[in-house]
Scaffold this active site. Structure first.
Site, PDB file in Angstrom:
ATOM      1  CD  GLN A   1     -47.770   7.964  69.857  1.00  0.00           C
ATOM      2  OE1 GLN A   1     -48.015   8.948  69.183  1.00  0.00           O
ATOM      3  NE2 GLN A   1     -48.418   7.696  70.981  1.00  0.00           N
TER       4      GLN A   1
ATOM      5  CE1 TYR B   1     -44.968   8.341  79.756  1.00  0.00           C
ATOM      6  CE2 TYR B   1     -45.651   7.536  81.896  1.00  0.00           C
ATOM      7  CZ  TYR B   1     -44.873   8.368  81.128  1.00  0.00           C
ATOM      8  OH  TYR B   1     -44.020   9.231  81.738  1.00  0.00           O
ATOM      9  CD  GLU B   2     -50.671  10.899  76.497  1.00  0.00           C
ATOM     10  OE1 GLU B   2     -50.702  10.737  77.731  1.00  0.00           O
ATOM     11  OE2 GLU B   2     -51.642  11.331  75.848  1.00  0.00           O
ATOM     12  N   GLY B   3     -50.088   6.135  74.601  1.00  0.00           N
ATOM     13  CA  GLY B   3     -50.133   5.441  73.307  1.00  0.00           C
ATOM     14  C   GLY B   3     -48.792   4.810  73.014  1.00  0.00           C
TER      15      GLY B   3
ATOM     16  NE  ARG C   1     -50.684  10.110  71.709  1.00  0.00           N
ATOM     17  CZ  ARG C   1     -51.463   9.370  70.923  1.00  0.00           C
ATOM     18  NH1 ARG C   1     -51.508   9.588  69.619  1.00  0.00           N
ATOM     19  NH2 ARG C   1     -52.210   8.400  71.453  1.00  0.00           N
TER      20      ARG C   1
END
Lengths: 593, 593
Positions: free
Chosen positions: A441, A434-436, A294
């Site tokens: 977050q 992306y990546e959450g 992240r």
């Protein structure tokens, strides 16, 4: 075509004058002397500017093509990838036991900014491989590490992360991909994964897929997910490549940006896979490397902002329109360069003050990861765990916003392909997703991280800020007024928001969660405010010590003043929204929207 | 593929319950009875949803192609254009003397929102023609009007606006295109114009270019610019088409969005042109129609937000991920629809409260233009002149932001072409740039409009807001608290900013101009706050009167409450930035950025 100039000088300033890395007791940091890091950054900068940046528009226009199951990357990508790999750049912070150079993460973060700014889509091939390397390194067996890691460190083999399925992304408890034991140490993996970055391409001899799947006896939900290594080509005992595994790329996603990176539908048709770590503990394995992954996406976000800003600045210095309202600046020309106009400056200062603040924040975050991983510093681990969603969410939102601001500096030219700014906007957009997603977050921040260990991490952050203010107050009235006072006010807003959540969290979780996004931004501004105070202080110290490059340090302080005066006031609005609570957010029946 | 549902009900609410158009004394407004406007909007909605929306992705993917000097529009565009033109939609608010239907602009604005939301690139062909029609109608000779307008009203002939040249856009004083008298009533036009929307295409028999150029004896700068009609095909006395004029499309711009609209490089090689109005008064002719043209761009901005919001909402109701933290909502399903999550709602409410506020603001603006043009109301003219940069700048910034929020609602799907959201983002982006960048709008607002006539217009706006608050206070404590109090606070911030500019304007213009962008946004929030108060009041009146559709009115009030609680607090930040002055903005030497 846009240009890319490596910000080596600013990186050196952050590493050595702000973070003072070589003085840190973190193992390996003693190597990070200014001359050494300068040499590394100079070399990386040459590749970024000379090799990767020119390929950025090529990748955007050509994109990737799926032909008979093979994904063709854009022209020049493979040669550049070979150059990066042969230069040892993919091995920078990897474990020497598997061929890595063992350098600190903070240095590879600086290199990563250059590679990502100059060609984000390209750099993802290496980035994904690095993520998969991390997962296997942390959770794989010794045999697995020996078999896969050396070739992944050198990027002769690529790596991927397979999480999302058509019906689920955020809620991974719903995944359907199955893993059935073969009776030996292998499993038969069956299912479809989507949005797999670098899932298939022509730049590596093999691709090591990490796939989340469910064993037959798996419990429901996220507690029943296991992680598997599923290589594209089976690997023989001697390390040579064996048969092609039963997996294939079923299609490429057409998308808004990062066209140079192949976003694949991956079909696993009874493919042979190997369990990583314990059964049903796949999510834990994924989470281990989430801080780093992240942070890497937060870096992508501001890196696109950085290259966009550089090009906006060049345009603003060059383009002649109108006259300075306080007096003609370029009488020999038909008009003044647009950088004379206050609103153009406002726009440029927003970009500049964000990019430099974000760089310092990210490098600080990377140094916390080093302190945790290399130094076993548990407080650093808790702090970076708290800050990770802020780095990811805030820096990508603002990074994207910065590309949009930069595009605006160019007026109509910003909307055309020719100038390249619009590609930065399109590429940066994915980092918010992306990546959450950034909403996730903020949920991670407010729903998990704030309360973890009884709120120890957030209290530590408050203490850190308070101590910083206390330790630095009273020496210089101007510094106090321009930097510490605004930082104190913003930090108070953050604490007030934290108190509100504590009071509301149990009573009415919707009140807390309705403000999570604003809290993430409030937090981000406080962090950048803190970084700007630290940077201004460091710059002042250098000026006081008689540094020769006075323009650089004075500019640094002036840019910090801008951020404190113009950006930090936003914390009040975020607090007002947060304390407005959840009633207006949740008022409507879903049918009545 | 994204859907489009015409917001007829909401438009009717704004027209009849908020603005009460048919009660206005403006000539022609007596026709605007609810049944009539509903019938027009229903028919327009059918075309927007059934014909234009399906062509929107087609236009995006195919784009326009230049082949042997001819620009081919995307498949289906010509047939749709014929349908729009034959249905009389291009003639809606045009002068009956030239074949128009003479309906008020406020109604064609509502229709325009539908057409623009469903297919912005397509609707620009008509929009540009309408702009050229307006210019000729206001400044052309009777002979010119008779010769060109009827065919432009019916869109058998298209129209364009040629301002920008490669070296100048904003600063038109620098243009180089020349107009040399031929000795008769014509001129020889020579020069290159760029970014000419709809400059060349295959949907019209002729294209009437309006070109800014300089006569040989022209004074320097913007005071020496004249406006010319330069037809693609010369028009004979009897209205038939004659020879091809010496002008051509030299290339198409590759750009971020609105691919369905041809953005042309236009070369005028001694083309025959005819002066419109007086020599050297071309800028005045351009400015006459600027209010309307800029309102049209503001409309494009929020219209893209509107269609993006609709699709985000559909996704949020449908997509199953996670569970409502306060208790499972859909136990029969594997997960709850994401609309249960507070942060998804926060995102949707931001979109919804902006779009509906922007619609009311724009329709109000259109009614002011009607009051000015049809009713000769000078106060209305001054007010819309003041509000125009706010409508253009604020609504396009926020409209774009709304498309980005909507894209975010879809997570990864929002980044893919398939779902169409990313096209809305790319298309909306241009609205912040063209027809004067939003920076220029803010300069127009603070540098020109505020001070015009001794600040009469802004004082009138303050009076209007104060009177509204005074006239509506004290009846309903909840309404006072939720709507009037925040509106009063925001309005005070706006006044304080105005006072700051007055105090600083002469002393240090950079202090005023450094805050111009924030002032434009501050102003925009106050306007939307005012609109939300008016809408809530109207909704309450309908509820009190026992309206049957209680959900609609209650939702309206709740959405307004959200805007007041969550968006209006931003005015404080904008004020803080404005009063921070210009020092930090202007501090750096251009070389030191």
């Amino acid at each position: 075509m846009p240009s890319y100039t490596p910000p080596t000088k600013d990186m050196q300033f952050v590493l050595h004058e702000v973070l003072k890395v070589s003085e840190h007791p973190v193992p390996g940091y003693d190597e990070l002397e200014p001359d050494f890091t300068a040499a590394v950054l100079d070399e990386a900068g040459k590749i970024a500017a000379g090799v990767l940046a020119p390929l950025n528009p090529v990748g955007d226009v050509q994109g990737c093509k799926l032909e008979n199951g093979i994904v063709r990357t854009p022209e020049g990508f493979k040669a550049a990838f070979d150059q990066v790999r042969n230069g040892g750049w993919t091995a920078l912070d990897c474990d020497p036991e598997y061929g890595g150079q063992g350098l600190p993460y903070v240095l590879s973060t600086a290199v990563g900014e250059m590679f990502s700014a100059s060609n984000m889509a390209f750099n993802m091939y290496q980035g994904l491989t690095h993520g998969a390397y991390n997962a296997i390194h942390a959770h794989g067996s010794d045999a697995q590490k020996t078999m896969y890691l050396p070739k992944m460190v050198s990027c002769e083999w690529g790596g991927t992360m397979n999480l999302t399925e058509p019906h689920c992304g955020t809620d991974l408890g719903l995944i359907r991909t199955k893993a059935v034991p073969n009776g030996d140490d292998s499993y038969k993996i069956t299912g479809q994964k989507i949005w797999i970055s670098a899932g298939e391409h022509d730049m590596c001899d093999n691709i090591i897929h990490l796939v989340l799947a469910k064993l037959p006896d798996a419990p429901e939900g996220v507690k029943g997910i296991s992680l598997f290594i599923v290589p594209k080509f089976m690997v023989n005992e001697d390390g040579s490549l064996g048969e092609r595994n039963s997996l294939s790329c079923g299609g490429l996603e057409e998308k808004m940006g990062i066209h140079g990176n192949a976003t694949c539908v991956m079909n696993y048709d009874g493919a042979t896979g190997f369990l990583v770590g314990e059964p049903h503990k796949g999510m834990r394995a994924m989470f281990t490397m989430m801080n780093e992954a992240r942070l890497g996406v937060g870096l992508q976000g501001y890196a696109q902002g950085a290259v966009a800003y550089e090009n906006a600045l060049a345009f603003a210095r060059d383009r002649l329109q109108g006259r300075d309202v306080t007096g003609v600046k370029a009488p020999e020309k038909p008009a003044d360069p647009i950088i004379v106009h206050p609103d153009v400056r406002r726009n440029l200062m927003d970009q500049k003050s964000f990019v430099e603040g974000a760089r310092a924040f990210t490098f600080w975050g990377a140094s916390l990861i080093d302190a945790s991983h290399r130094g076993g510093d548990e407080e650093a681990e808790q702090l970076i765990s708290l800050l990770t969603p802020v780095i990811k969410g805030f820096l990508t939102d603002k990074g994207f916003e910065t590309t949009v601001l930069a595009q605006q500096t160019l007026g109509g030219s910003g909307f055309t392909r020719e100038w390249g700014l619009e590609q930065f906007v399109r590429d940066a957009r994915i980092t918010m997703i992306y990546e959450g997603t950034n909403g996730i977050q903020s949920l991670d921040l407010v729903g998990r991280k704030l309360a973890q260990n009884g709120g120890k991490a957030i209290m530590a952050f408050f203490d850190l800020t308070k101590s910083y203010i206390k330790d630095n107050a009273g020496e210089d009235a101007e510094f106090d007024k321009d930097f510490l006072d605004p930082l104190k006010a913003a930090s108070k807003d953050l604490q007030a928001a934290g108190m509100y959540f504590m009071a509301q969290g149990m009573k009415n979780p919707n009140n807390a969660l309705s403000g999570s996004y604003d809290f993430m931004h409030l937090f981000g501004h406080v962090c950048l405010g803190l970084m700007w105070a630290r940077m201004a202080k460091a710059a002042k110290a250098s000026l006081d010590a008689g540094a020769s490059d006075r323009d650089f340090y004075e500019t640094k302080i002036a840019t910090g003043r801008y951020y404190m005066a113009r950006q930090l006031p936003l914390t009040a609005t975020h607090l007002a929204r947060i304390t407005a609570g959840g009633d207006t957010v949740m008022a409507l029946d879903a049918a009545n929207f």
